[in-house]
Enzyme design. Sequence first.
Site, mmCIF file in Angstrom:
data_model
loop_
_atom_site.group_PDB
_atom_site.id
_atom_site.type_symbol
_atom_site.label_atom_id
_atom_site.label_comp_id
_atom_site.label_asym_id
_atom_site.label_seq_id
_atom_site.Cartn_x
_atom_site.Cartn_y
_atom_site.Cartn_z
ATOM 1 N N HIS A 55 0.680 48.704 33.770
ATOM 2 C CA HIS A 55 -0.252 49.288 32.813
ATOM 3 C C HIS A 55 -1.570 49.582 33.518
ATOM 4 O O HIS A 55 -1.733 49.276 34.701
ATOM 5 C CB HIS A 55 -0.452 48.391 31.593
ATOM 6 N N HIS A 57 -4.867 48.632 33.187
ATOM 7 C CA HIS A 57 -6.051 47.783 33.316
ATOM 8 C C HIS A 57 -6.453 47.607 34.779
ATOM 9 O O HIS A 57 -5.609 47.474 35.661
ATOM 10 C CB HIS A 57 -5.807 46.438 32.649
ATOM 11 N N ASP A 59 -7.636 45.277 36.644
ATOM 12 C CA ASP A 59 -7.217 44.146 37.469
ATOM 13 C C ASP A 59 -5.766 44.283 37.917
ATOM 14 O O ASP A 59 -5.276 43.457 38.688
ATOM 15 C CB ASP A 59 -7.438 42.816 36.736
ATOM 16 N N HIS A 60 -5.101 45.356 37.479
ATOM 17 C CA HIS A 60 -3.736 45.650 37.914
ATOM 18 C C HIS A 60 -3.673 46.923 38.760
ATOM 19 O O HIS A 60 -2.694 47.121 39.486
ATOM 20 C CB HIS A 60 -2.815 45.811 36.695
ATOM 21 N N HIS A 121 0.353 45.420 24.465
ATOM 22 C CA HIS A 121 -0.864 45.064 25.201
ATOM 23 C C HIS A 121 -1.659 46.329 25.491
ATOM 24 O O HIS A 121 -2.882 46.378 25.288
ATOM 25 C CB HIS A 121 -0.474 44.342 26.491
ATOM 26 N N ASP A 138 1.391 42.043 31.597
ATOM 27 C CA ASP A 138 0.647 41.223 30.641
ATOM 28 C C ASP A 138 1.316 41.188 29.266
ATOM 29 O O ASP A 138 0.637 41.001 28.253
ATOM 30 C CB ASP A 138 -0.783 41.755 30.487
ATOM 31 N N HIS A 176 -0.338 36.812 35.611
ATOM 32 C CA HIS A 176 -1.471 35.875 35.579
ATOM 33 C C HIS A 176 -0.994 34.427 35.550
ATOM 34 O O HIS A 176 0.068 34.122 35.001
ATOM 35 C CB HIS A 176 -2.332 36.118 34.333
#
Length: 267
Positions: A55, A57, A59-60, A121, A138, A176
């Site tokens: 996805h 985001h 942090d990915h 998400h 996530d 995570h």
Amino acid sequence: MLTITAIPAFNDNYIWVLQQDSVPYVYVVDPGDASVVTDYLELHGLTLAGILLTHHHADHTGGVPALVEYAKQTGATPLKVYGPHNESIVGLNVPLDPTSTAHCLLPYLSHPVQVLSLPGHTAGHIAYVIEDNVFCGDTLFSAGCGRVFEGSPAQMHQALSRLATLPDHTKVYCAHEYTLANLQFALRVDPDNCALHAYAKQVAALRKQGRASIPSTIALELTINPFLRTDKPEIVNSIKQHFNMQDTQHLDELTCFTLLRQWKNIF
């Protein structure tokens, strides 16, 4: 044989490195940080073959542009960056639509990659099933699940239900290290679950040693994860007690999931 290695990133992210049969070409899943990936590649003499994104985001995906540039500088072929077709991600050049491409073949990997649509998400969240491993970003965490940001509770519940149908032995590689925090909530919701208490002790010991709690398995999550157990009387009763509901009130699975996620959001 597929070897899967975790590269820790930021405070609690895992970037997964996929290597087939010791060939020097690898894939990485959700590289939010490019520097830790390039350090790993150079330390082990590996070449980056591609990137798999679940996805959008940051942090990915934050490391994608630098990794694309790194691949150019190291003389590799143009880097393939796979990800959801309906999310805006810089560097994505192989968009995947699970409704039309349920499986794809990746160079240097022996088995076809199954692509699952898991909105909830985010609107276009996807997962990758490779051999007996699922890389679910996530959506599903050990003993928990992701927040519902862009989708609906119904979509997230459906996404989790789909993951729950994978074979029991499937290893769950989420993005995570949230397990200890998730277990605190799970124990509040399901305090009489003996398997949950045993798992909490196991995870506490692993984390005390600085070891990852991931991967989990589908079988384990079906036993200890309250978000996959919203049909169980003990979970339903906990939700009713928490929200001061009448014992006689009927709660379907989606309502239970929605209330459980609301509870977790403020836990």
